[in-house]
Scaffold this motif. Structure first.
Motif, PDB file in Angstrom:
ATOM      1  N   LEU A   1      17.680  17.728  -1.955  1.00  0.00           N
ATOM      2  CA  LEU A   1      17.487  17.778  -0.511  1.00  0.00           C
ATOM      3  C   LEU A   1      16.088  18.267  -0.209  1.00  0.00           C
ATOM      4  CD1 LEU A   1      20.915  19.284   0.568  1.00  0.00           C
ATOM      5  CD2 LEU A   1      20.231  16.888   0.562  1.00  0.00           C
ATOM      6  N   ALA A   2      15.496  17.718   0.823  1.00  0.00           N
ATOM      7  CA  ALA A   2      14.090  17.969   1.085  1.00  0.00           C
ATOM      8  C   ALA A   2      13.896  18.928   2.234  1.00  0.00           C
ATOM      9  CB  ALA A   2      13.410  16.647   1.421  1.00  0.00           C
ATOM     10  N   PRO A   3      12.891  19.776   2.134  1.00  0.00           N
ATOM     11  CA  PRO A   3      12.514  20.569   3.300  1.00  0.00           C
ATOM     12  C   PRO A   3      11.710  19.748   4.295  1.00  0.00           C
ATOM     13  CG  PRO A   3      11.068  21.061   1.474  1.00  0.00           C
ATOM     14  CD  PRO A   3      12.127  20.119   0.948  1.00  0.00           C
ATOM     15  N   SER A   4      11.285  18.559   3.908  1.00  0.00           N
ATOM     16  CA  SER A   4      10.522  17.681   4.780  1.00  0.00           C
ATOM     17  C   SER A   4      11.058  16.266   4.633  1.00  0.00           C
ATOM     18  CB  SER A   4       9.031  17.725   4.413  1.00  0.00           C
ATOM     19  OG  SER A   4       8.850  17.393   3.045  1.00  0.00           O
ATOM     20  N   GLN A   5      10.696  15.403   5.582  1.00  0.00           N
ATOM     21  CA  GLN A   5      11.202  14.044   5.592  1.00  0.00           C
ATOM     22  C   GLN A   5      10.042  13.061   5.702  1.00  0.00           C
ATOM     23  OE1 GLN A   5      14.457  13.351   5.149  1.00  0.00           O
ATOM     24  NE2 GLN A   5      14.888  15.554   5.031  1.00  0.00           N
ATOM     25  N   ALA A   6      10.307  11.835   5.297  1.00  0.00           N
ATOM     26  CA  ALA A   6       9.294  10.802   5.464  1.00  0.00           C
ATOM     27  C   ALA A   6       9.036  10.574   6.947  1.00  0.00           C
ATOM     28  CB  ALA A   6       9.752   9.514   4.795  1.00  0.00           C
ATOM     29  N   ARG A   7       7.763  10.451   7.288  1.00  0.00           N
ATOM     30  CA  ARG A   7       7.419  10.250   8.697  1.00  0.00           C
ATOM     31  C   ARG A   7       7.139   8.779   9.001  1.00  0.00           C
ATOM     32  NH1 ARG A   7       1.881   9.839   9.609  1.00  0.00           N
ATOM     33  NH2 ARG A   7       0.509  10.538   7.932  1.00  0.00           N
ATOM     34  N   PHE A   8       7.517   7.912   8.084  1.00  0.00           N
ATOM     35  CA  PHE A   8       7.417   6.471   8.318  1.00  0.00           C
ATOM     36  C   PHE A   8       8.598   5.811   7.628  1.00  0.00           C
ATOM     37  CE2 PHE A   8       5.607   7.057   4.188  1.00  0.00           C
ATOM     38  CZ  PHE A   8       5.701   5.852   3.498  1.00  0.00           C
TER      39      PHE A   8
ATOM     40  N   LEU B   1       1.233  10.704   3.086  1.00  0.00           N
ATOM     41  CA  LEU B   1      -0.153  10.254   3.183  1.00  0.00           C
ATOM     42  C   LEU B   1      -0.245   8.740   3.280  1.00  0.00           C
ATOM     43  CD1 LEU B   1      -1.890  12.480   0.480  1.00  0.00           C
ATOM     44  CD2 LEU B   1      -2.076  12.730   2.963  1.00  0.00           C
ATOM     45  N   VAL B   2       0.804   8.035   2.866  1.00  0.00           N
ATOM     46  CA  VAL B   2       0.730   6.567   2.779  1.00  0.00           C
ATOM     47  C   VAL B   2       0.350   5.926   4.108  1.00  0.00           C
ATOM     48  CG1 VAL B   2       2.097   4.483   2.393  1.00  0.00           C
ATOM     49  CG2 VAL B   2       2.128   6.331   0.709  1.00  0.00           C
ATOM     50  N   PRO B   3       0.967   6.289   5.246  1.00  0.00           N
ATOM     51  CA  PRO B   3       0.531   5.658   6.501  1.00  0.00           C
ATOM     52  C   PRO B   3      -0.887   6.037   6.916  1.00  0.00           C
ATOM     53  CG  PRO B   3       2.213   7.314   6.927  1.00  0.00           C
ATOM     54  CD  PRO B   3       2.162   7.124   5.448  1.00  0.00           C
ATOM     55  N   ASP B   4      -1.424   7.133   6.390  1.00  0.00           N
ATOM     56  CA  ASP B   4      -2.833   7.449   6.623  1.00  0.00           C
ATOM     57  C   ASP B   4      -3.733   6.574   5.747  1.00  0.00           C
ATOM     58  OD1 ASP B   4      -2.312   9.479   8.512  1.00  0.00           O
ATOM     59  OD2 ASP B   4      -1.952  10.916   6.910  1.00  0.00           O
ATOM     60  N   PHE B   5      -3.292   6.330   4.518  1.00  0.00           N
ATOM     61  CA  PHE B   5      -4.027   5.420   3.642  1.00  0.00           C
ATOM     62  C   PHE B   5      -3.975   3.993   4.189  1.00  0.00           C
ATOM     63  CE2 PHE B   5      -3.033   7.915  -0.561  1.00  0.00           C
ATOM     64  CZ  PHE B   5      -3.808   8.964  -0.118  1.00  0.00           C
TER      65      PHE B   5
ATOM     66  N   PRO C   1      -2.564   2.231   7.466  1.00  0.00           N
ATOM     67  CA  PRO C   1      -1.936   2.299   8.789  1.00  0.00           C
ATOM     68  C   PRO C   1      -1.095   1.076   9.146  1.00  0.00           C
ATOM     69  CG  PRO C   1      -4.231   3.014   8.899  1.00  0.00           C
ATOM     70  CD  PRO C   1      -4.025   2.422   7.538  1.00  0.00           C
ATOM     71  N   GLU C   2      -1.409  -0.085   8.579  1.00  0.00           N
ATOM     72  CA  GLU C   2      -0.674  -1.307   8.907  1.00  0.00           C
ATOM     73  C   GLU C   2       0.535  -1.470   7.994  1.00  0.00           C
ATOM     74  OE1 GLU C   2      -1.393  -3.184  11.491  1.00  0.00           O
ATOM     75  OE2 GLU C   2      -3.102  -1.872  11.953  1.00  0.00           O
TER      76      GLU C   2
ATOM     77  N   ARG D   1       1.140  -1.347   3.785  1.00  0.00           N
ATOM     78  CA  ARG D   1       2.096  -0.453   3.110  1.00  0.00           C
ATOM     79  C   ARG D   1       3.068  -1.260   2.255  1.00  0.00           C
ATOM     80  NH1 ARG D   1       1.803   2.050   8.242  1.00  0.00           N
ATOM     81  NH2 ARG D   1       3.868   1.323   8.906  1.00  0.00           N
ATOM     82  N   GLN D   2       3.495  -2.401   2.748  1.00  0.00           N
ATOM     83  CA  GLN D   2       4.387  -3.256   1.970  1.00  0.00           C
ATOM     84  C   GLN D   2       3.717  -3.693   0.668  1.00  0.00           C
ATOM     85  OE1 GLN D   2       7.572  -4.230   2.402  1.00  0.00           O
ATOM     86  NE2 GLN D   2       7.637  -5.765   0.767  1.00  0.00           N
ATOM     87  N   ARG D   3       2.443  -4.075   0.754  1.00  0.00           N
ATOM     88  CA  ARG D   3       1.731  -4.453  -0.476  1.00  0.00           C
ATOM     89  C   ARG D   3       1.587  -3.267  -1.419  1.00  0.00           C
ATOM     90  NH1 ARG D   3      -1.192  -8.324   2.931  1.00  0.00           N
ATOM     91  NH2 ARG D   3      -2.507  -6.656   3.779  1.00  0.00           N
ATOM     92  N   LEU D   4       1.143  -2.137  -0.879  1.00  0.00           N
ATOM     93  CA  LEU D   4       0.875  -0.953  -1.691  1.00  0.00           C
ATOM     94  C   LEU D   4       2.131  -0.457  -2.414  1.00  0.00           C
ATOM     95  CD1 LEU D   4      -1.037   1.443  -2.461  1.00  0.00           C
ATOM     96  CD2 LEU D   4      -0.331   2.532  -0.318  1.00  0.00           C
ATOM     97  N   LEU D   5       3.232  -0.400  -1.705  1.00  0.00           N
ATOM     98  CA  LEU D   5       4.441   0.228  -2.242  1.00  0.00           C
ATOM     99  C   LEU D   5       5.391  -0.743  -2.922  1.00  0.00           C
ATOM    100  CD1 LEU D   5       5.285   2.689   0.683  1.00  0.00           C
ATOM    101  CD2 LEU D   5       4.220   3.250  -1.512  1.00  0.00           C
ATOM    102  N   VAL D   6       5.366  -2.008  -2.546  1.00  0.00           N
ATOM    103  CA  VAL D   6       6.381  -2.949  -3.041  1.00  0.00           C
ATOM    104  C   VAL D   6       5.750  -4.149  -3.758  1.00  0.00           C
ATOM    105  CG1 VAL D   6       8.381  -4.371  -2.442  1.00  0.00           C
ATOM    106  CG2 VAL D   6       7.926  -2.261  -1.154  1.00  0.00           C
ATOM    107  N   ASP D   7       4.962  -4.928  -3.033  1.00  0.00           N
ATOM    108  CA  ASP D   7       4.537  -6.218  -3.559  1.00  0.00           C
ATOM    109  C   ASP D   7       3.583  -6.074  -4.749  1.00  0.00           C
ATOM    110  OD1 ASP D   7       6.008  -7.187  -1.453  1.00  0.00           O
ATOM    111  OD2 ASP D   7       4.266  -7.695  -0.200  1.00  0.00           O
ATOM    112  N   ASN D   8       2.596  -5.185  -4.634  1.00  0.00           N
ATOM    113  CA  ASN D   8       1.613  -5.065  -5.728  1.00  0.00           C
ATOM    114  C   ASN D   8       2.250  -4.562  -7.016  1.00  0.00           C
ATOM    115  OD1 ASN D   8      -0.159  -5.878  -3.768  1.00  0.00           O
ATOM    116  ND2 ASN D   8      -1.280  -3.940  -3.635  1.00  0.00           N
ATOM    117  N   PRO D   9       3.049  -3.477  -7.004  1.00  0.00           N
ATOM    118  CA  PRO D   9       3.687  -3.075  -8.260  1.00  0.00           C
ATOM    119  C   PRO D   9       4.640  -4.132  -8.807  1.00  0.00           C
ATOM    120  CG  PRO D   9       4.444  -1.698  -6.439  1.00  0.00           C
ATOM    121  CD  PRO D   9       3.275  -2.486  -5.933  1.00  0.00           C
ATOM    122  N   ALA D  10       5.310  -4.882  -7.917  1.00  0.00           N
ATOM    123  CA  ALA D  10       6.190  -5.946  -8.394  1.00  0.00           C
ATOM    124  C   ALA D  10       5.392  -7.003  -9.132  1.00  0.00           C
ATOM    125  CB  ALA D  10       6.962  -6.555  -7.218  1.00  0.00           C
TER     126      ALA D  10
END
Length: 283
Positions: free
Chosen positions: A8-15, A258-262, A264-265, A269-278
């Protein structure tokens, strides 16, 4: 860094974290009574086995991961391979090898989900490897379709630029090249890194903000944004859990946020987190 087994997290994803988002740089350590640490290691970590890593990813809402062999285990990749086999659909791996690594072991790691090899060039962790060994390892990994991961630090990017350009395989640079943020985005090492990204074989991880600066990590943002602009289809993101050799505690949720700061679109984010590693790791 979270306590072992904490879910369980003391913080949550903000996106909204996209489905199948990938932590493209994380580690498993031990347990040492089953997977001993290398006698030649430069540090001895606390055990952080596969169960702790899985709990972290549940907490962050991440569906995939790339488990990277760390230097404390040397070229004994058994802990990493064991973790890959625990969830082969969700996990891929990066190994460390040397001349003693057999062809049978390479085939076994390929079957388990290993897709690259890694070499460390950080002076505090032993410095540059034997370059003849480095090239022999690359020659063995290339026919498997694997890539080369290089951990460099600042001027190391400058020193190794021609070697990187000469490798006949994809190359991934860890942790934004670990450049000195005090030099800014016009520092020589960072400009060299941007130039390297003009080659479509070369990738970079937008990880390691906690190694460049301290929370809230604002100094890392210009570097991550510039790298994403330079190669939106060849950037990756990772937590670096459990942050080997880092003495300051880190909340991985803060790093995820930090991801939405890196990027913003949402498409980036879809490329960074999903498509590129796939694409790179064959999920």
């Amino acid at each position: 860094m979270q306590a072992e087994g904490q879910d369980l997290a003391p913080s949550q994803a903000r996106f909204t974290v996209p489905p199948l988002a990938c932590d493209a740089h994380c580690h498993v350590f031990g347990p040492a009574d089953r997977f001993p640490y290398a006698p030649s290691r430069r540090y001895t970590p606390e055990d952080k086995p596969k169960e702790v890593l899985a709990a972290l990813h549940r907490r962050l809402g991440l569906g995939r991961a790339v488990i990277v062999q760390a230097s404390c285990h040397g070229t004994d990749n058994r802990a990493m391979v064991d973790a890959l086999r625990a969830d082969p659909a969700r996990y891929r791996g990066v190994a460390m090898i040397d001349d003693a690594t057999t062809d049978a072991e390479l085939r076994e790691m390929q079957e388990a989900g290993v897709r690259g090899i890694r070499f460390n060039f950080i002076k505090a962790l032993g410095g540059a490897p034997d370059m003849a060994l480095f090239h022999r390892a690359a020659d063995r990994a290339r026919p498997l379709g694997w890539h080369m991961v290089m951990q460099l630090q600042g001027d190391g990017v400058l020193e190794m630029a021609e070697v990187i350009r000469g490798l006949r395989m994809p190359v991934v640079i860890d942790h934004m090249g670990r450049v000195d943020p005090a030099l800014g985005v016009n520092g020589p090492a960072f400009l060299t890194l941007l130039d390297l990204l003009g080659d479509d074989r070369i990738w970079v991880k937008l990880s390691g903000a906690e190694r460049m600066t301290r929370s809230p990590f604002a100094e890392a943002l210009p570097f991550a944004r510039a790298l994403l602009r330079a190669a939106p289809d060849r950037v990756l993101w990772g937590t670096d859990f459990p942050h080997p050799n880092l003495t300051t505690p880190v909340d991985e949720m803060e790093l995820l946020n930090l991801v939405p700061d890196f990027a913003p679109e949402a498409a980036d984010r879809q490329r960074l987190l999903v498509d590129n590693p796939a694409t790179l790791y064959g999920f």
